[in-house]
Design a protein around this motif. Sequence first.
Motif, PDB file in Angstrom:
ATOM      1  N   VAL A 611       7.566   1.519  -1.035  1.00 43.46           N
ATOM      2  CA  VAL A 611       6.215   1.740  -1.521  1.00 43.46           C
ATOM      3  C   VAL A 611       6.150   2.059  -2.990  1.00 43.46           C
ATOM      4  CG1 VAL A 611       5.491   2.534   0.726  1.00 43.46           C
ATOM      5  CG2 VAL A 611       6.319   4.193  -0.902  1.00 43.46           C
ATOM      6  N   GLU A 612       7.277   2.419  -3.620  1.00 45.17           N
ATOM      7  CA  GLU A 612       7.236   2.719  -5.044  1.00 45.17           C
ATOM      8  C   GLU A 612       7.234   1.424  -5.837  1.00 45.17           C
ATOM      9  OE1 GLU A 612      10.330   5.362  -6.023  1.00 45.17           O
ATOM     10  OE2 GLU A 612       9.580   6.992  -4.815  1.00 45.17           O
ATOM     11  N   GLU A 613       6.139   0.714  -5.753  1.00 40.76           N
ATOM     12  CA  GLU A 613       5.997  -0.577  -6.409  1.00 40.76           C
ATOM     13  C   GLU A 613       5.348  -0.377  -7.773  1.00 40.76           C
ATOM     14  OE1 GLU A 613       7.823  -2.847  -3.654  1.00 40.76           O
ATOM     15  OE2 GLU A 613       6.930  -3.531  -5.506  1.00 40.76           O
ATOM     16  N   GLU A 614       5.449  -1.409  -8.568  1.00 41.95           N
ATOM     17  CA  GLU A 614       4.850  -1.391  -9.897  1.00 41.95           C
ATOM     18  C   GLU A 614       3.346  -1.551  -9.752  1.00 41.95           C
ATOM     19  OE1 GLU A 614       4.882  -4.157 -13.881  1.00 41.95           O
ATOM     20  OE2 GLU A 614       6.157  -4.570 -12.173  1.00 41.95           O
ATOM     21  N   MET A 615       2.565  -0.583 -10.186  1.00 38.72           N
ATOM     22  CA  MET A 615       1.118  -0.586 -10.024  1.00 38.72           C
ATOM     23  C   MET A 615       0.467  -0.346 -11.380  1.00 38.72           C
ATOM     24  SD  MET A 615       1.197  -1.045  -6.826  1.00 38.72           S
ATOM     25  CE  MET A 615      -0.556  -0.949  -6.570  1.00 38.72           C
ATOM     26  N   ASP A 616      -0.773  -0.813 -11.499  1.00 36.50           N
ATOM     27  CA  ASP A 616      -1.513  -0.528 -12.717  1.00 36.50           C
ATOM     28  C   ASP A 616      -2.289   0.769 -12.568  1.00 36.50           C
ATOM     29  OD1 ASP A 616      -3.532  -1.126 -11.043  1.00 36.50           O
ATOM     30  OD2 ASP A 616      -4.073  -3.043 -11.989  1.00 36.50           O
ATOM     31  N   GLU A 617      -3.125   1.068 -13.544  1.00 31.45           N
ATOM     32  CA  GLU A 617      -3.809   2.347 -13.532  1.00 31.45           C
ATOM     33  C   GLU A 617      -4.786   2.458 -12.374  1.00 31.45           C
ATOM     34  OE1 GLU A 617      -5.601   2.735 -17.297  1.00 31.45           O
ATOM     35  OE2 GLU A 617      -3.718   2.955 -18.404  1.00 31.45           O
ATOM     36  N   ILE A 860       0.724   6.652  -1.793  1.00 37.09           N
ATOM     37  CA  ILE A 860       1.272   5.382  -2.262  1.00 37.09           C
ATOM     38  C   ILE A 860       0.110   4.495  -2.693  1.00 37.09           C
ATOM     39  CG2 ILE A 860       3.280   5.535  -0.758  1.00 37.09           C
ATOM     40  CD1 ILE A 860       1.922   3.555   1.095  1.00 37.09           C
ATOM     41  N   PRO A 861       0.370   3.463  -3.454  1.00 36.71           N
ATOM     42  CA  PRO A 861      -0.716   2.559  -3.859  1.00 36.71           C
ATOM     43  C   PRO A 861      -1.465   2.006  -2.653  1.00 36.71           C
ATOM     44  CG  PRO A 861       1.252   2.104  -5.125  1.00 36.71           C
ATOM     45  CD  PRO A 861       1.648   3.092  -4.085  1.00 36.71           C
ATOM     46  N   LYS A 862      -2.767   1.902  -2.823  1.00 35.85           N
ATOM     47  CA  LYS A 862      -3.612   1.451  -1.715  1.00 35.85           C
ATOM     48  C   LYS A 862      -3.228   0.047  -1.252  1.00 35.85           C
ATOM     49  CE  LYS A 862      -7.667   4.159  -3.062  1.00 35.85           C
ATOM     50  NZ  LYS A 862      -9.084   4.110  -3.469  1.00 35.85           N
ATOM     51  N   ALA A 863      -2.881  -0.813  -2.208  1.00 37.68           N
ATOM     52  CA  ALA A 863      -2.587  -2.203  -1.859  1.00 37.68           C
ATOM     53  C   ALA A 863      -1.392  -2.302  -0.925  1.00 37.68           C
ATOM     54  CB  ALA A 863      -2.321  -3.017  -3.121  1.00 37.68           C
ATOM     55  N   GLN A 864      -0.440  -1.400  -1.045  1.00 45.63           N
ATOM     56  CA  GLN A 864       0.740  -1.460  -0.178  1.00 45.63           C
ATOM     57  C   GLN A 864       0.393  -1.049   1.245  1.00 45.63           C
ATOM     58  OE1 GLN A 864       4.124   0.556  -1.740  1.00 45.63           O
ATOM     59  NE2 GLN A 864       4.200  -0.664  -3.610  1.00 45.63           N
ATOM     60  N   ARG A 865      -0.376   0.031   1.377  1.00 50.26           N
ATOM     61  CA  ARG A 865      -0.758   0.465   2.720  1.00 50.26           C
ATOM     62  C   ARG A 865      -1.649  -0.584   3.387  1.00 50.26           C
ATOM     63  NH1 ARG A 865      -0.301   5.829   4.290  1.00 50.26           N
ATOM     64  NH2 ARG A 865      -0.395   6.500   2.105  1.00 50.26           N
ATOM     65  N   ARG A 866      -2.544  -1.166   2.594  1.00 47.45           N
ATOM     66  CA  ARG A 866      -3.389  -2.244   3.137  1.00 47.45           C
ATOM     67  C   ARG A 866      -2.538  -3.441   3.560  1.00 47.45           C
ATOM     68  NH1 ARG A 866      -7.808  -2.441  -1.793  1.00 47.45           N
ATOM     69  NH2 ARG A 866      -8.760  -0.393  -1.473  1.00 47.45           N
ATOM     70  N   GLY A 867      -1.596  -3.802   2.691  1.00 53.47           N
ATOM     71  CA  GLY A 867      -0.746  -4.947   3.035  1.00 53.47           C
ATOM     72  C   GLY A 867       0.044  -4.721   4.293  1.00 53.47           C
ATOM     73  N   ALA A 868       0.506  -3.487   4.511  1.00 52.67           N
ATOM     74  CA  ALA A 868       1.281  -3.204   5.715  1.00 52.67           C
ATOM     75  C   ALA A 868       0.452  -3.426   6.973  1.00 52.67           C
ATOM     76  CB  ALA A 868       1.811  -1.775   5.666  1.00 52.67           C
ATOM     77  N   ILE A 869      -0.799  -2.929   6.993  1.00 50.44           N
ATOM     78  CA  ILE A 869      -1.616  -3.086   8.210  1.00 50.44           C
ATOM     79  C   ILE A 869      -2.093  -4.531   8.362  1.00 50.44           C
ATOM     80  CG2 ILE A 869      -3.781  -2.450   7.086  1.00 50.44           C
ATOM     81  CD1 ILE A 869      -2.584  -1.684  10.690  1.00 50.44           C
ATOM     82  N   ILE A 870      -2.286  -5.224   7.240  1.00 52.41           N
ATOM     83  CA  ILE A 870      -2.648  -6.647   7.341  1.00 52.41           C
ATOM     84  C   ILE A 870      -1.534  -7.421   8.033  1.00 52.41           C
ATOM     85  CG2 ILE A 870      -3.036  -8.752   6.007  1.00 52.41           C
ATOM     86  CD1 ILE A 870      -4.491  -7.032   3.935  1.00 52.41           C
ATOM     87  N   VAL A 871      -0.294  -7.196   7.597  1.00 50.64           N
ATOM     88  CA  VAL A 871       0.840  -7.911   8.186  1.00 50.64           C
ATOM     89  C   VAL A 871       1.024  -7.500   9.646  1.00 50.64           C
ATOM     90  CG1 VAL A 871       3.325  -8.254   8.052  1.00 50.64           C
ATOM     91  CG2 VAL A 871       1.960  -8.197   5.961  1.00 50.64           C
ATOM     92  N   LEU A 872       0.860  -6.235   9.945  1.00 51.14           N
ATOM     93  CA  LEU A 872       0.994  -5.788  11.337  1.00 51.14           C
ATOM     94  C   LEU A 872      -0.054  -6.443  12.223  1.00 51.14           C
ATOM     95  CD1 LEU A 872       1.733  -1.998  10.765  1.00 51.14           C
ATOM     96  CD2 LEU A 872       3.277  -3.673  11.798  1.00 51.14           C
ATOM     97  N   GLY A 873      -1.263  -6.559  11.736  1.00 51.90           N
ATOM     98  CA  GLY A 873      -2.292  -7.242  12.512  1.00 51.90           C
ATOM     99  C   GLY A 873      -1.995  -8.712  12.710  1.00 51.90           C
ATOM    100  N   MET A 874      -1.351  -9.321  11.714  1.00 50.07           N
ATOM    101  CA  MET A 874      -1.020 -10.746  11.832  1.00 50.07           C
ATOM    102  C   MET A 874       0.070 -10.986  12.861  1.00 50.07           C
ATOM    103  SD  MET A 874      -1.092 -11.895   7.824  1.00 50.07           S
ATOM    104  CE  MET A 874      -2.628 -11.994   6.910  1.00 50.07           C
ATOM    105  N   ILE A 875       1.151 -10.217  12.795  1.00 46.38           N
ATOM    106  CA  ILE A 875       2.238 -10.456  13.738  1.00 46.38           C
ATOM    107  C   ILE A 875       1.869  -9.966  15.136  1.00 46.38           C
ATOM    108  CG2 ILE A 875       3.977 -10.408  11.933  1.00 46.38           C
ATOM    109  CD1 ILE A 875       4.631  -7.578  12.635  1.00 46.38           C
ATOM    110  N   ALA A 876       0.889  -9.064  15.216  1.00 45.43           N
ATOM    111  CA  ALA A 876       0.428  -8.627  16.536  1.00 45.43           C
ATOM    112  C   ALA A 876      -0.317  -9.734  17.269  1.00 45.43           C
ATOM    113  CB  ALA A 876      -0.469  -7.401  16.399  1.00 45.43           C
ATOM    114  N   ALA A 877      -0.781 -10.755  16.549  1.00 46.04           N
ATOM    115  CA  ALA A 877      -1.414 -11.891  17.216  1.00 46.04           C
ATOM    116  C   ALA A 877      -0.435 -12.627  18.113  1.00 46.04           C
ATOM    117  CB  ALA A 877      -1.996 -12.849  16.176  1.00 46.04           C
TER     118      ALA A 877
END
Length: 1430
Positions: A611-617, A860-877
């Motif tokens: 989660v320690e990704e490069e993020m902007d302000e 952690i950056p919002k985009a990472q947490r969002r991306g995690a649940i997006i991917v989980l929802g996709m593979i849960a299909a």
Amino acid sequence: MVDFNLQEESQQLTDPSTYNFDDEIDLANMDDGEATNLLEDAIVSLASSSDAITNSGNPAPFAVFRSALKHVDSLPQNTVPKILDSLLSAMATELEATIRDVNPGGESADVDPSTINAHKHALEMYAFLLLWTVGVGEKVGGGDDEGGGAPSKGKRTTKSTKSATATKSKKKASAWVWIDQIPSVLSLLSKLLKSLPTSRIWTSTAERDGFIGVVTRPAYQIAESEIFMKVEKIRLGVYKVICVAVKSHGHGFAFQISLLQCLQYFEHLSEPMAEILDVLDKEFDVSGVGDEVLREISQKTFPAVDTKGPRTYGKFLVHLAELSPKIVLKQMSLLLDHVDSEAYPMRVAMVDIIGHLIKYLASADQIEKREKKINSLFEMLGERFLDVSSYVRVKVLQVLSRIWDLPQKFPKQRLIMTEHAISSLHDKTPSVRRASIALLTKLIITHPYGIMHGGELRHADWEQRYEEVTKELEKLESRPVDESGLPVEGEEESSEEESDDGSDDESLVKAPGIAMEEDASLAGEVSVRTKSSKSKKSSKSSKSNRTKSSKVSRSEGDVSMGDDYVGPPVTDDEEDGAETAVDETNEVVDDAPEANNYDDEEEEEAVMNLVEEEMDEDGDPVASTPNKRSSVSKTPVKKKYPKGRKPKDAEGEEGTVESTPLKPRKKKKPRKSEQVNLHAVSQQQVLVAEMEGTQLVHLRLKKRYYAEALDFIRWLEQGSDTLCDLLGSTHKTEVLEAMEYFRVSYEYGMESAQVGLKKMLHLIWSKDNASTSEDGKELKGIRAKLLECYRTIYFDPVPDLEPRQQVNRITKNMIELTFNATVAELTSLEEMLRAMMDDGQIPPEVTKRLWQVYSAEKEIPKAQRRGAIIVLGMIAAAKKQIVTERVDTLIRVGLGKRGKADLVLARYTCIALQRVSGSVKKVKGSLDDKSVRLGMDTPVFSKLQEMIELPARSNDWFGMAEQAINTIYVLGEQPDVICDAIIKNLAARVFDAPRSAPKSEEESSKEDDMEVEETATTIGAPSSDMGDAFTLAQLVFVVGHVAIKHLVYLELIERELKRRKDVAAKAKPTSTSGPVPSKDGEELDQVAGNAEDEIGDLIASVREDEMMFSPNSLLATFGPMIAHICLNPAMFKHSVLRTSAALSLSKLMCISSKFCEENLLLLLRMLETSRDPNIRSNIVIALGDIAVCFSTLIDENSDRLYKGLSDSDLTVKKNTLMVLTHLILNGMVKVKGQLGEMAKCLEDEDRRVSDLAKLFFTELSTKDNAIYNNIQDVISHLSVGPHAVDEDVFQSTMKYIFNFIEKEKQAENLVEKLCQRFRDTTNEKQWRNISFCLSLLPFKSERSLKKLIEALPFYQDKLREEAVFDRFTEILQKARANKSANKPDNEMKEFEKILNDFKEQGQEDHALEKRVEVKKAAAKRKATRRAARK
């Protein structure tokens, strides 16, 4: 002695059936025993004495053998084996005797002429019999069923041949097969030719050539069989016989003639004949024959209709150029005529030959002497890019792909060919486009710019390096010097420091004039030069150095191989070393350390590695490169330095060339001590000047190196747009090559690869399977190739990484795929991940790590947490257990505190919760429902209600509320209950709340970092509305979405009721009294059908009457209010409120036809008058849904729907086009002359709109006569009136549409109808448009031309217009091209004459009219002046 003339007898043997001789024995009419005895006696006589063949007798052995061979069909099967064995044995004995008698004591010894004549006579007879035996053996040896004979000469192996070969393998090993005897025959012939002194036996050239011709003819006969030539032992035996004959017995001219004949009649001998010439050149040192053959071939001409001849000769030349390029190169000046041959196979062959010659010249010694030849050959290849034949263009691209695999990189030619390859991407032939993509991929893989900075081709990095070296070069060139040539004090030290790091790069740039094959020793050579400059050499050495320097300066402007060369290629070892030197254990992007706000000490937690990704302000992710190549770019490649030398920090202590030393000024009579000092100063000046000169040259070469790399990258980036378009090609091979290109370019760090990879993602919906290409290779399906590319880039493990780090890397890549992705990209990504999950390619550890990222307690950056649940929802299909086991986590995180702070996270959490119900696809016609539903007391519903009722003031709330309501209706058993409560609570908040919203809400919204639209920023203050507009917008939105979801819920209830009734009907016990009478059965079916109709009518009545008009309906309460908001935009000015109201009104109109009819005109008026493009776009889409529900209402007002095609907003225009395409193609809306507006979209400025329009007309053409019936309306719409377009747009539009007029009958009718339009037009623009449309028709039938001639009175007076006359001229040319060759064109000539006459007459009449008008105007002016005088 038997009288025998070899020349005459061998000529008669060409047809054995007509061959007659004096002492012939009629063995065919003899008993088998008697014939066998005669043959046995002859064999015994030859066995006892080899010269018995010349004996005369009754019968003579020679006569017996000739008679046996002539009548072999009437003799036993073992006759030919006996004859062959006897002849081989006797001939070998005779050969030994001849050699012994003819050369008893060396070549100078005298030999009795009678002895020579005796051996000569015997050898001729043996050669004649052996020749005949070979011909017989091919026909009867082993039989056709054993595969011993040659089934067909010069033809490909057929199925019968294969079966014969299989039968042969089943025979006993002892069976006599002709193909097994051929090697022994060829061995004897080669032995004879090798050891026999023919010049001493046959004194005349004619006799010797005749004998050699008879001896070598069996080899040519054997070579005529393709089956025999596939056996290596036989093939080499044929080569040896012919080569020895040419080398030792003057058979060169005869072989030359035979070779050309073989090429003409036997296609399979093209490569073997080339191999014979190669053997002659390399093993027998005979090259003259090859030269003569090439001269003969260069004089041949091949017509375009001939394909077999050019193909055979071309294959021969190509194989010869591959084996012996030196021979072909000598005669290349003569063969160049075939580069422009009419036959394309010959041009294809010449392109291939040029490729082999370039390879030969590039690998030869002293390549710099061959630069002109190489450059001219590359120029010829470049010219062939414009060849009219696509086969030639493809071959050019394939040859270049082979050339780029060479160690030599040809940098200048590489850039030129890259430009040609980019241009070939627009070729009209798919095979050429595919080959050009493959060439571009090869260019990237083999590029020569990976020496100094690794192999990446990122444009920004190379641009920065180029600017840095440019500044450094300018600084060095502009540095001042004193009168003695030394640098000014204070700058010398800095220049020396800057030159200290020359050891880093001195071996990376090559000075002009250095041979390309000497790359490996370049660094050492440069080092030697530098040492020589430091060691104060003599004036002779300085002079040499000055010469080198002048050469370098002079060569920078020249065109030479050394001048173009950039540097040695990256070897595999260097690449491996670069990869091993990279620290690939970093899971985070470190390009911008200042953006990382977390302590490195906390990396011990597994989730923090992700989660320690490069993020902007703002917390959004910065673009990064998540795979192996990104890590390569972060760590510098370790370089090796010579022993005792350390790397420096600056550049250019050592260079490649020394400059001319500067001489000090002379002084008058210096003292002795001063002379010594001056000498030291002079040496220092020489040293400094040499160092500066080498550094300048080094930097100039480095600058050119960067410039060429930038040019190469720019060309590739320029072609990326076209390559993205080719991803949507209908040709599978193009798509596969384009996908491979983007995969490779991504690995090399090209910036355009990201765009291609995103567009590739949509190919997951392709339905094709693996297939076989034209060249026999197996092609993967597009879907399989896409999965392979993404797996290679994002999911394949990286070497030397621990399992935990592999999981971190894969998880990070999956999350980053969701960054900045559109809805379409997320949909395609979901399908791809679902497919990969089904195949088991996503390990459980990755799923676990995704949950860790999603539920991480650390900020952690919002985009990472969002991306995690997006991917989980996709593979849960694909596997719903992924979310069913962690529902509590979803509720706690996504619907809890974090979800309230991040509504986008809550939205995707709701989508993931919907997977709990399962994703089983509904089967058409099936009543079963396997989805899972939960009780309404489940905590998830209370949490969802809480999220919907959350007093948020962000536009993200609407997306979250939409998915929350979807989740309630997907999972809930009674979703209407909780939705009623939600609507009532929101209504109470709206109508019971104070007039103005408190400021605390606005402040809290700021604290939560929520985005608020500009119009919503004033919500905290009182407005002209009677309440809080934003809260009212929320209520209106929920009402509309609940209404549409409840409509879907009613359909599920209807299906469930029918399913229960069906189950109950099946559960009833059947009667045991026998079958029910048919009449009663029909009545029962009617009853069952009536029951289903009752259920459908009940649900329909609920939709139509109760939901929107019942006094007990909650939705009916809000329907008039929403319509009132839409009706009064001046009163309700809040943009979010008006958008929500328009959207909700559209949804409510889909429920009831009565409500729809009441408000349809309101919705259409909003479409025309609303200034908000979002409202207009939503209404257009809603009208499409309404047309599906109530088609008659929309069909009456379809004209107003077409107005969206001329909307100023691109989104509205695109959505209108999509909706109309769907409605028209599915027959929901009838086309009533408005197709012209659709046609105008074909030439829209936006490519997406034009592509959609082209897709529409392509699909419409599949409908019966749809385009034909409306094409005249389209012409009128685009030619006349306010909708008329420019002529260029009209022509391009009609050119596309007329491609769908393929039936001759339609074309004939259009000729007549278009000609009649001339009669009613007076505008010259319309004349030109109509004539252009006529010229687009094919005119394949005579009836079309006849109707055109009959309609001459309609357009004869329009022919004076030059453009109209030109169109009719084109029509005549097209009609002539389609006319049968045996029919006269008198009618066309007469029609052409009539057209010319009317054109001249019309021009004269028009000129006369103009003169009359001029005179009238002049007379009028005179009359006016006269009246004024009076």
